[in-house]
Scaffold this active site. Structure first.
Site: not given
Lengths: 487, 335
Positions: A321-323, A487
């Site tokens: 999700w973060h990247g 993000f």
């Protein structure tokens, strides 16, 4: 528009004053327009994507509430697919395409998958999760579908938390847009103070730490293990101050208008375990994953191996999700590993503490737990921050050389070979970290949040002026972006 | 709420005082109209935005003066005196349409401005160097930002740029100190915030002339105290790094198009800088291809102009006598 920009300094008071001047029935519209303008200050055209997902989720929510049987699930899935689909295209497509092309040995334009030339819409990961939270809660029957399209749009787009959270739940936020908010002196003061604190953390602490550790992370091969460890510590506090600073500004700005957003950080580096860390760090995201992914997978109501799998999987997804980069995935995987390992070794560790007698000395026990948690988290941060996996592995490998480097320092009394940042940088950064931690501890001991209004006049006004003066004299103003904006 | 607003007003009173001070004093001379931005024998303490002064003076003066010949470039073009330029191009309506820290973007915008506003543009003397050619976007900050009439920037955003810089802690403190004490203090000079800037100024041509320095040179007082400024140069010829990329070429072609449309007679000069770096040959060819070989004159590198330090005030700006020699060379007896 960034919170630490001149434009926001004009935007926020204007929006807030107009909010209180307008009759209640027009306020949602005013906030919605303000939020649109706030969002469009980044890349205007991307508001189209936001509006499209809002329309889909608004309709899906109503249909889910009115439907029965498989139709409910179908529309929930449609809503989730629409939101995840947007994420997949804008955030993850190029990552997958590049990796597939590398696997197949194909390049761009020579038989491989084409890459898209698109910029990630700002706040995409945050508002899609917030929107999914809504449709899931409607499906679960915990939230009535919002019939007012404007209010629902505002729930998704509310400017203080639109681009970097906190990721709100409909049960907390939606009803607040229906309620009439009267100006409250204490809310205004505490909200502004929280905004000021957030700005101090971002502009004075985070950006200064960033200037110190960026050169080391960008060229790790030029530095010793000790220098890289210091950079990792600086980054740990940089990301905390940057992200929690943003959350403070968001929460404070909302509170001035009478809206209450959820707490997103609660002294995460005071955690005594990784499990506790995730109850204190980015709380809105960790609870989102717990409530909508971990529990949906069975949570801890399944067999132990399955629990371990669920935990690991959730953190892997969290990293993703973060990247769209292997560094974030490894970061997530590391935390998953930490948690599973902690569960597996819980009894053994407790026994070890008992045998050594450490558990009888509470402060020592806590100190060891806090220190070891911080070390584990900081090592994981190396993967989060490093430019690539190679650099991250190099840096963590260099940490093994620290004992040898310290022995050499003790033997020769020379520090030059360590290639540390300049002494004044080290001094200033460590002092800032220490002062910030002291401020947090003192504020908690004095219960400042609840007792501030009762403090003497000179105490309150000294604090009112201290913040802006600290920002003015010690702030770093040539760096602007908040880390979590990417993000 | 009333109680809150009163307290907020009291709380913001220092900020309001400083803002009021800024609005009254207008230190950067961007808020109000001025007939001339410098006095004929000007003594300033800090730089104004040269681009703003240049452009605003043109806007004001062109209502009564039919300018038709322009000198473009950075502060290095200051010493191309309009009297001599005018003699070469046979015009008495010449203007320094230049700016300190000028960029290629700035030069192109100025030419576009002349065209868009239907102004006569018979002659152009364009003074280039590597630094100028490299920059293709608007600058930020109160010294370098371009006039909004050239860039189309929102006027409020333009003004905010100056307002923000006024609050720079070093500048604000020094400016308030100087305003109340009336004195230029040593710390202001040491921190490079302010200094005594003296020059002669002709508002008609927007021409700055370093009379004080020239007098010092004439009195043999200047170079003896500045030996340390003029570093020793390498005798080996070196070249500048190439800077003319796609964006630069786009701007240069637009400049050529404008000058073609307006039938402008032009000369392009590559400055003879003290560093004696020869202008990159690939870039030179590009300029020649766009503007014509006969109109591009390269004075960079190791030559009689750059060899003699007495041709410079310091290592960045060359003297009027060098400019005279260059103009004689580029105009000579041609058209």
């Amino acid at each position: 528009m960034l919170f630490n920009s001149f434009e926001f300094l004009l935007f926020f008071p204007l929006v807030t004053v107009l909010f209180f001047l307008l009759p209640h029935k027009f306020r949602w519209f005013h906030l919605l327009i303000a939020s649109c303008l706030f969002y469009m200050a980044f890349v205007p055209i991307y508001i189209v994507i936001l509006i499209a997902t809002i329309i889909i989720d608004y309709i899906a929510g109503i249909i889910i509430e009115n439907a029965h049987g498989p139709r409910r699930k179908l529309f929930l899935l449609l809503s989730i697919v629409a939101n995840v689909g947007v994420l997949a295209v804008f955030k993850y497509y190029n990552f997958f395409a590049t990796n597939i092309n590398d696997l197949l040995g194909a390049g761009h334009g020579s038989g491989g998958l084409p890459l898209l030339s698109i910029i990630l819409p700002i706040g995409l990961s945050f508002h899609t999760f917030q929107a999914m939270s809504y449709t899931i809660e409607v499906y679960r029957g915990h939230q009535k579908a919002e019939r007012h399209f404007g209010i629902y749009s505002l729930y998704v787009m509310f400017y203080p938390q639109l681009v970097a959270g906190p990721i709100e739940r409909p049960q907390n936020l939606l009803h607040q847009f229906h309620e009439e908010h009267h100006f409250d002196y204490d809310n205004a003061v505490s909200g502004l103070l929280q905004m000021m604190w957030g700005m101090v953390k971002k502009v004075v602490v985070a950006d200064r730490l960033a200037a110190a550790c960026d050169p080391l992370f960008n060229n790790p091969h030029h530095y010793s293990g000790t220098a890289l460890a210091i950079a990792a510590i600086f980054f740990a506090f940089q990301i905390f101050c940057d992200f929690s600073g943003y959350s403070d500004i968001a929460i404070g700005a909302a509170r001035v208008m009478g809206f209450h957003l959820m707490t997103n950080f609660n002294k995460p580096y005071h955690s005594r375990s990784i499990s506790e860390f995730w109850k204190r760090w980015h709380i809105s995201l960790s609870t989102w994953f717990k409530d909508y992914l971990y529990i949906s997978l069975g949570g801890n109501r399944v067999s132990l191996p399955r629990v371990y799998f669920n935990l690991y999987f959730v953190f892997l997804v969290s990293g993703f999700w973060h990247g769209a980069n292997w560094t974030f995935i490894v970061w997530g995987a590391l935390h998953g590993f930490y948690l599973v390992f902690a569960l597996l070794t819980k009894n053994a560790r407790e026994k070890a503490m008992k045998v050594s007698g450490i558990n009888k000395v509470q402060w020592l026990h806590n100190l060891i737990n806090v220190a070891s948690t911080f070390v584990l988290v900081t090592v994981a941060w190396v993967f989060f921050r490093a430019n690539n996996i190679g650099d991250a592995l190099y840096i963590t490998k260099k940490f093994m050389q620290i004992p040898g480097e310290m022995m050499h320092v003790l033997a020769t009394h020379k520090l030059a070979f360590l290639n540390l940042p300049a002494m004044y940088i080290l001094r200033n950064c460590f002092a800032l970290i220490l002062l910030m931690e002291l401020a947090i501890i003192i504020a908690e001991k004095m219960e400042l949040r609840h007792t501030f209004a009762k403090r003497p006049f000179y105490f309150r006004w000294a604090l009112y002026y201290a913040g802006p003066l600290i920002i003015y004299f010690f702030g770093v103003f040539d760096r602007h972006e908040f880390i979590y904006f990417q993000f | 709420m009333r109680r809150f607003l009163i307290k907020l007003l009291i709380y913001l009173s220092p900020l309001l005082f400083v803002t009021g001070f800024y609005l009254c004093k207008d230190p950067f001379k961007v808020l109000y109209h001025y007939d001339a931005y410098y006095a004929p024998a000007d003594t300033s303490y800090f730089e104004l935005d040269d681009d703003y002064v240049s452009t605003q003076t043109l806007i004001q003066n062109s209502r009564t003066i039919p300018y038709d010949s322009y000198i473009f470039g950075s502060s290095r073009s200051d010493n191309y005196l309009v009297a001599e330029f005018g003699r070469h191009v046979r015009s008495s309506n010449c203007y320094h349409f230049n700016a300190a820290y000028e960029s290629l973007y700035g030069v192109e915008r100025k030419m576009q401005y002349l065209k868009d506003n239907g102004m006569q543009f018979k002659n152009a003397l364009i003074i280039f160097d590597n630094e100028l050619l490299a920059k293709v976007t608007n600058d930020k900050g109160h010294i370098r930002i371009k006039h909004p009439a050239l860039t189309g920037q929102n006027r409020l955003q333009f003004q905010l740029e100056f307002f923000k810089d006024f609050f720079d802690k070093d500048f604000l403190f020094a400016y308030m100190d100087m305003s109340f004490s009336g004195k230029l203090k040593p710390y202001m000079i040491e921190k490079d915030i302010m200094s005594l800037i003296c020059f002669q100024y002709d508002p008609r041509a927007n021409e700055i002339y370093q009379a004080k320095i020239e007098n010092e040179i004439a009195a043999n007082n200047y170079y003896s105290t500045r030996e340390h400024i003029f570093y020793k140069r390498d005798s080996v010829l070196k070249y500048t790094t190439p800077v003319l990329g796609a964006e630069q070429k786009k701007l240069l072609r637009n400049m050529k198009t404008i000058m073609n449309e307006l039938h402008t007679s032009y000369r392009i000069v590559i400055s003879p800088l003290y560093n004696q770096l020869q202008f990159n040959q690939a870039d030179l060819i590009t300029l020649q291809q766009i503007f014509g070989k006969e109109y591009v004159f390269d004075f960079s590198g190791i030559n009689s102009l750059t060899d003699d330090r007495h041709n410079y005030y310091e290592t960045s700006h060359y003297r009027p006598k060098v400019c005279t020699e260059i103009m004689n060379a580029v105009y000579g007896n041609k058209d």
